[in-house]
Design a protein around this motif. Structure first.
Motif, PDB file in Angstrom:
ATOM      1  N   GLU A 245     -52.441  53.467  42.921  1.00 12.39           N
ATOM      2  CA  GLU A 245     -52.958  54.578  42.121  1.00 12.39           C
ATOM      3  C   GLU A 245     -53.949  54.126  41.054  1.00 12.39           C
ATOM      4  O   GLU A 245     -54.261  54.885  40.130  1.00 12.39           O
ATOM      5  N   ALA A 246     -54.462  52.901  41.165  1.00 17.44           N
ATOM      6  CA  ALA A 246     -55.423  52.416  40.170  1.00 17.44           C
ATOM      7  C   ALA A 246     -56.684  53.268  40.205  1.00 17.44           C
ATOM      8  O   ALA A 246     -57.237  53.540  41.270  1.00 17.44           O
ATOM      9  N   ASP A 247     -57.136  53.698  39.028  1.00 17.61           N
ATOM     10  CA  ASP A 247     -58.386  54.446  38.967  1.00 17.61           C
ATOM     11  C   ASP A 247     -59.532  53.498  38.618  1.00 17.61           C
ATOM     12  O   ASP A 247     -59.325  52.318  38.321  1.00 17.61           O
ATOM     13  N   ILE A 248     -60.739  54.013  38.670  1.00 19.69           N
ATOM     14  CA  ILE A 248     -61.911  53.154  38.519  1.00 19.69           C
ATOM     15  C   ILE A 248     -61.966  52.525  37.131  1.00 19.69           C
ATOM     16  O   ILE A 248     -62.302  51.343  36.986  1.00 19.69           O
ATOM     17  N   MET A 249     -61.620  53.282  36.081  1.00 23.75           N
ATOM     18  CA  MET A 249     -61.671  52.714  34.735  1.00 23.75           C
ATOM     19  C   MET A 249     -60.641  51.609  34.559  1.00 23.75           C
ATOM     20  O   MET A 249     -60.924  50.584  33.926  1.00 23.75           O
ATOM     21  N   SER A 250     -59.437  51.775  35.095  1.00 24.97           N
ATOM     22  CA  SER A 250     -58.432  50.716  34.953  1.00 24.97           C
ATOM     23  C   SER A 250     -58.856  49.475  35.728  1.00 24.97           C
ATOM     24  O   SER A 250     -58.601  48.343  35.298  1.00 24.97           O
ATOM     25  N   ILE A 251     -59.520  49.667  36.862  1.00 25.98           N
ATOM     26  CA  ILE A 251     -60.037  48.525  37.621  1.00 25.98           C
ATOM     27  C   ILE A 251     -61.115  47.809  36.821  1.00 25.98           C
ATOM     28  O   ILE A 251     -61.111  46.574  36.698  1.00 25.98           O
ATOM     29  N   GLN A 252     -62.044  48.569  36.257  1.00 25.56           N
ATOM     30  CA  GLN A 252     -63.114  47.944  35.479  1.00 25.56           C
ATOM     31  C   GLN A 252     -62.566  47.238  34.241  1.00 25.56           C
ATOM     32  O   GLN A 252     -63.041  46.155  33.870  1.00 25.56           O
ATOM     33  N   ASN A 253     -61.570  47.823  33.595  1.00 23.98           N
ATOM     34  CA  ASN A 253     -60.972  47.170  32.430  1.00 23.98           C
ATOM     35  C   ASN A 253     -60.284  45.870  32.825  1.00 23.98           C
ATOM     36  O   ASN A 253     -60.351  44.869  32.102  1.00 23.98           O
ATOM     37  N   ALA A 254     -59.608  45.877  33.982  1.00 28.82           N
ATOM     38  CA  ALA A 254     -58.960  44.654  34.450  1.00 28.82           C
ATOM     39  C   ALA A 254     -59.994  43.579  34.760  1.00 28.82           C
ATOM     40  O   ALA A 254     -59.789  42.391  34.472  1.00 28.82           O
ATOM     41  N   MET A 255     -61.117  43.981  35.333  1.00 28.74           N
ATOM     42  CA  MET A 255     -62.182  43.012  35.605  1.00 28.74           C
ATOM     43  C   MET A 255     -62.797  42.504  34.306  1.00 28.74           C
ATOM     44  O   MET A 255     -63.082  41.310  34.167  1.00 28.74           O
ATOM     45  N   ALA A 256     -63.001  43.405  33.352  1.00 27.99           N
ATOM     46  CA  ALA A 256     -63.578  42.994  32.073  1.00 27.99           C
ATOM     47  C   ALA A 256     -62.651  42.051  31.322  1.00 27.99           C
ATOM     48  O   ALA A 256     -63.102  41.159  30.605  1.00 27.99           O
ATOM     49  N   ALA A 257     -61.336  42.233  31.499  1.00 31.09           N
ATOM     50  CA  ALA A 257     -60.363  41.367  30.833  1.00 31.09           C
ATOM     51  C   ALA A 257     -60.186  40.042  31.559  1.00 31.09           C
ATOM     52  O   ALA A 257     -59.478  39.166  31.072  1.00 31.09           O
ATOM     53  N   GLY A 258     -60.818  39.900  32.731  1.00 33.68           N
ATOM     54  CA  GLY A 258     -60.689  38.665  33.491  1.00 33.68           C
ATOM     55  C   GLY A 258     -59.423  38.579  34.307  1.00 33.68           C
ATOM     56  O   GLY A 258     -59.078  37.514  34.822  1.00 33.68           O
ATOM     57  N   LYS A 259     -58.704  39.697  34.461  1.00 33.28           N
ATOM     58  CA  LYS A 259     -57.455  39.691  35.228  1.00 33.28           C
ATOM     59  C   LYS A 259     -57.679  39.954  36.711  1.00 33.28           C
ATOM     60  O   LYS A 259     -56.749  39.816  37.507  1.00 33.28           O
ATOM     61  N   LEU A 260     -58.882  40.365  37.088  1.00 38.22           N
ATOM     62  CA  LEU A 260     -59.125  40.816  38.447  1.00 38.22           C
ATOM     63  C   LEU A 260     -60.574  40.550  38.813  1.00 38.22           C
ATOM     64  O   LEU A 260     -61.467  40.675  37.968  1.00 38.22           O
ATOM     65  N   THR A 261     -60.800  40.179  40.054  1.00 33.72           N
ATOM     66  CA  THR A 261     -62.156  40.060  40.579  1.00 33.72           C
ATOM     67  C   THR A 261     -62.340  41.068  41.705  1.00 33.72           C
ATOM     68  O   THR A 261     -61.364  41.588  42.260  1.00 33.72           O
ATOM     69  N   SER A 262     -63.578  41.321  42.057  1.00 28.81           N
ATOM     70  CA  SER A 262     -63.842  42.218  43.184  1.00 28.81           C
ATOM     71  C   SER A 262     -63.303  41.634  44.481  1.00 28.81           C
ATOM     72  O   SER A 262     -62.810  42.367  45.343  1.00 28.81           O
ATOM     73  N   VAL A 263     -63.400  40.317  44.622  1.00 30.04           N
ATOM     74  CA  VAL A 263     -62.857  39.673  45.823  1.00 30.04           C
ATOM     75  C   VAL A 263     -61.359  39.929  45.922  1.00 30.04           C
ATOM     76  O   VAL A 263     -60.840  40.292  46.989  1.00 30.04           O
ATOM     77  N   GLU A 264     -60.645  39.748  44.821  1.00 31.48           N
ATOM     78  CA  GLU A 264     -59.201  39.987  44.835  1.00 31.48           C
ATOM     79  C   GLU A 264     -58.893  41.448  45.140  1.00 31.48           C
ATOM     80  O   GLU A 264     -57.963  41.761  45.895  1.00 31.48           O
ATOM     81  N   LEU A 265     -59.673  42.348  44.550  1.00 33.46           N
ATOM     82  CA  LEU A 265     -59.445  43.778  44.755  1.00 33.46           C
ATOM     83  C   LEU A 265     -59.666  44.159  46.216  1.00 33.46           C
ATOM     84  O   LEU A 265     -58.847  44.872  46.816  1.00 33.46           O
TER      85      LEU A 265
END
Length: 724
Positions: A245-265
């Motif tokens: 249920e991740a939305d786009i803003m939570s995904i972008q925040n996770a990427m900005a925080a360094g917790k997630l990459t597009s490859v991982e997603l």
């Protein structure tokens, strides 16, 4: 020297915080934070945000707000400021330091909420006078009481104080890189401590306490470390990223925080597809280059920053959108060789925004029916009940998004093909005004009614997609009508108070609302929920509705001519590569659903559109529908018209209400309304005036935020998190 370095660091930090994906990892010393905890406690800083500005702002006026701290005691070298405002009244424009002593370490601007991390390395924010200078633009008359501020302050010993109105600390599980004050929280206290250690390296006696802040593992505390920690303070919710249920803003925040990459997603979504799509049959093809594209997006984020909210976001598109590198089949075996030579306009817009086309979704063959059955993709199933179909024709997109196979997607709608599967998969679907989005590069069904639009799990995500894909395209002249009518961003309409003062017309006529008591119960509950949020909901009947619904869809007339034109257009297809160049060829080849035989033969028998019958439908049906709806809205001062998206739950009757939008060309949004007793979802639909998508988004968002009706299907739970 330290002050001059940090003064320039303020600018660099802002760029780094927003643009550089510094890895959130680093050396960890067991006694990290011990030296800080052993120090004598400093005077604990306290303060409240003081806002000063005009007592009244006129609509369209740009005005400044000065931010200072009142009632201040103690010292504070870092602060996290949060400002909340009504996005229907104000637009945030910019933020700057209030005086030369203050540096801005990061800014996160969301609709209605602004978060700023500010530092004062040599002095104290509590002694700084004006700390921040904000600029807003008034959208409607209102005073400064519509902008509220809160603050969390950190002293250089790591202590933190928060204003009593709101806690801004980020809770984390146990110790983590960046927790320099040892309180199991990533907060501005940690940033204050790191500022104290700025410039030291591993040879320094305090390195044991500072090492936990060495994010880039270069054995020194430098600007990159300050940027990384500032980013965590801004974006990190302290919890591991949750895909479900991740939305786009939570995904972008996770990427900005360094917790997630597009490859991982992308890999997470691919894992779900590989685990579950054998049950759903929602997809026709998967992009073999998705991980490679994701890596390129990650590299670009590191080097230049994100292009926007869709940077690195995986999207699923219906398989009637031309997509370079993937076949475009409309679900038919007869087009399994259609490797198109260009992207559909909407697909190109997604790619330009940084989105990743993850997969192509199954659909009702040629988008003709509402069952999502095709000769190439088989029967797609509904994730809430595998014995039911998911609606159509965009059911593959609907089913895959409901099962969390991607962040969002695209469908097309000729008679109800976005809104029916949105209803039956408990997601949001927007059928835009004809002319807001381009049909260029979409395999057509009936261009007088066809339109492409977003499908997503939330209204906000649908608005983000609509921003990206809408706009003028010289290859689709209908989009010329949208010039000057598209707002700067549809996300500006994401107002949780958007129903306050609205006036909604609830359709009472059973030919539109149907007679299913469970569906009607959810419809009436939706009306009550809207009233509870400040809307006035009145019962209405649509004039001439019986005559409107007697008219047929124009797909029976236009399909042959529109399809033949597509198959002969070298901007879309490679004539030498495809074996079928017309509907006649397709029928002769007999590589399609046998259940479509009569339909295709009948439509192929239409010899011309230059007939009185066709012209009467095109002219009189459109005019009657438009005049009836506009008259109803004007006579009753309505902002939107409300009715069920489908008159039955999943697998039941789709009803006829979905014809109102395509027959008029007006926009409509389908929203999750809840579930019937058997656990099957139902949606409601709001219809508005031409190019009034922003108003529908505002009303829909307020309803969604008040009800949270969507629930993920239990048959497709989260996958186990692999051990690292």
């Amino acid at each position: 020297m330290k002050k001059s370095l940090l003064a320039s660091a303020g600018l660099l930090l802002l760029g780094s915080t927003l643009l550089l994906g510094v890895p959130v990892s680093g050396a960890y010393a067991e006694d990290a934070g011990a030296a800080v905890r052993d120090q004598a406690p400093a005077a604990v800083p306290t303060a409240f945000v003081q806002l000063s500005g005009p007592s009244l702002a006129s609509p369209g006026e740009t005005f400044a707000v000065s931010v200072s701290l009142s009632g201040a005691t103690g010292s504070a070298t870092a602060g996290k400021f949060v400002f909340e405002y009504d996005p229907s009244s104000f637009d945030y424009i910019s933020a700057a330091a209030g005086n030369p002593e203050v540096s801005i370490a990061g800014v996160n601007a969301e609709s209605g909420k602004l978060t700023i991390v500010a530092t004062d390395a040599d002095g104290s924010l509590t002694d700084a006078g004006a700390v921040l200078a904000l600029t807003f633009k008034a959208k409607a008359a209102g005073d400064i009481s519509g902008i509220n501020g809160y603050v969390e302050l950190g002293a250089d010993d790591g202590s933190v104080v928060q204003t009593p109105e709101q806690s801004l600390a980020v809770q984390i599980a146990g110790s983590a890189p960046g927790d320099l004050n040892g309180n199991s929280v990533i907060d501005v206290g940690d940033l204050s401590v790191l500022l104290k250690y700025f410039g030291i390296d591993a040879s320094d006696a305090n390195w044991g306490s500072a090492a936990i802040g060495d994010f880039n593992k270069n054995n020194a505390i430098d600007l990159a470390d300050l940027a990384a920690l500032g980013k965590k303070v801004l974006y990190d919710n302290g919890q591991p990223f949750q895909l479900m249920e991740a939305d786009i803003m939570s995904i972008q925040n996770a990427m900005a925080a360094g917790k997630l990459t597009s490859v991982e997603l992308v890999q997470m979504y691919l894992d779900r597809i590989h685990e579950y799509d054998d049950d759903l049959h929602s997809l026709i093809s998967i992009n073999p280059d998705a991980l490679q594209i994701a890596k390129a997006m990650d590299d670009e984020r590191q080097e230049k920053g994100p292009r926007g909210l869709l940077h690195g976001i995986p999207i699923i598109v219906k398989d009637n959108y031309d997509t370079l590198g993937l076949k475009t089949t409309a679900g038919c075996k007869c087009l399994d060789d259609n490797q198109t030579v260009s992207d559909a306009f909407m697909v190109k817009k997604l790619k330009d925004a940084g989105a990743i086309i993850l997969a192509k979704a199954n659909l009702s063959e040629f988008a003709i029916n509402t069952d999502t059955l095709s000769s190439l993709g088989g029967q797609t199933k509904d994730p809430y009940d595998l014995t039911k179909n998911p609606g159509g024709s965009s059911g593959g997109t609907g089913s895959s998004l409901a099962a969390n196979f991607a962040a969002a997607g695209l469908g097309t709608d000729t008679g109800g093909s976005i809104r029916i599967p949105s209803s039956w998969n408990s997601i949001v679907g927007i059928r835009p005004t004809i002319g807001l989005t381009s049909r260029d590069g979409i395999i057509p069904l009936a261009l007088s009614q066809d339109v492409g639009g977003p499908m997503a799990r939330t209204v906000a995500d649908a608005a983000i997609l609509l921003d990206a894909v809408s706009g003028y395209d010289p290859n689709d002249i209908a989009t010329a009508g949208s010039v000057g009518k598209k707002p700067a961003s549809y996300t500006r309409y994401l107002d949780k108070n958007g129903l306050k003062g609205a006036r909604i017309g609830l359709v009472l006529d059973s030919s539109v609302a149907g007679s299913n008591q469970e569906v009607l119960g959810l419809l009436n509950k939706a009306a009550d929920d809207m009233r509870a949020q400040g809307a006035t909901v009145v019962g209405v009947n649509i004039p001439n509705v019986a005559d409107i619904l007697k008219y047929p869809s124009l797909s029976g007339y236009e399909f042959k001519f529109n399809l033949n034109e597509y198959l002969s257009n070298t901007r879309f297809v490679d004539p030498a590569a495809i074996r079928n160049h017309s509907l006649t060829d397709i029928i002769a080849g007999n590589e399609f659903l046998t259940s479509l035989t009569n339909t295709l033969n009948t439509r192929n028998g239409i010899e011309s559109l230059d007939t009185q019958e066709y012209k009467d439908i095109l002219l009189f049906r459109t005019r009657l529908t438009q005049q009836s709806l506009l008259g109803l809205m004007a006579d009753n001062s309505l902002d939107a018209i409300l009715y069920p998206s489908t008159t039955g739950p999943t697998g039941g009757s789709s009803g006829s209400a979905n014809r109102l939008s395509p027959f008029s060309g007006f926009p409509a949004i389908s929203l999750p309304a809840g579930f019937v007793a058997s656990g099957l979802p139902v949606g409601i639909e709001l219809l508005g005036r031409p190019y009034d998508e922003g108003e529908l988004i505002k009303l829909g968002y307020a309803y969604e935020q008040a009800t949270h009706n969507r629930k993920a299907p239990e048959l497709f739970p989260a996958l186990p998190v692999p051990a690292k």
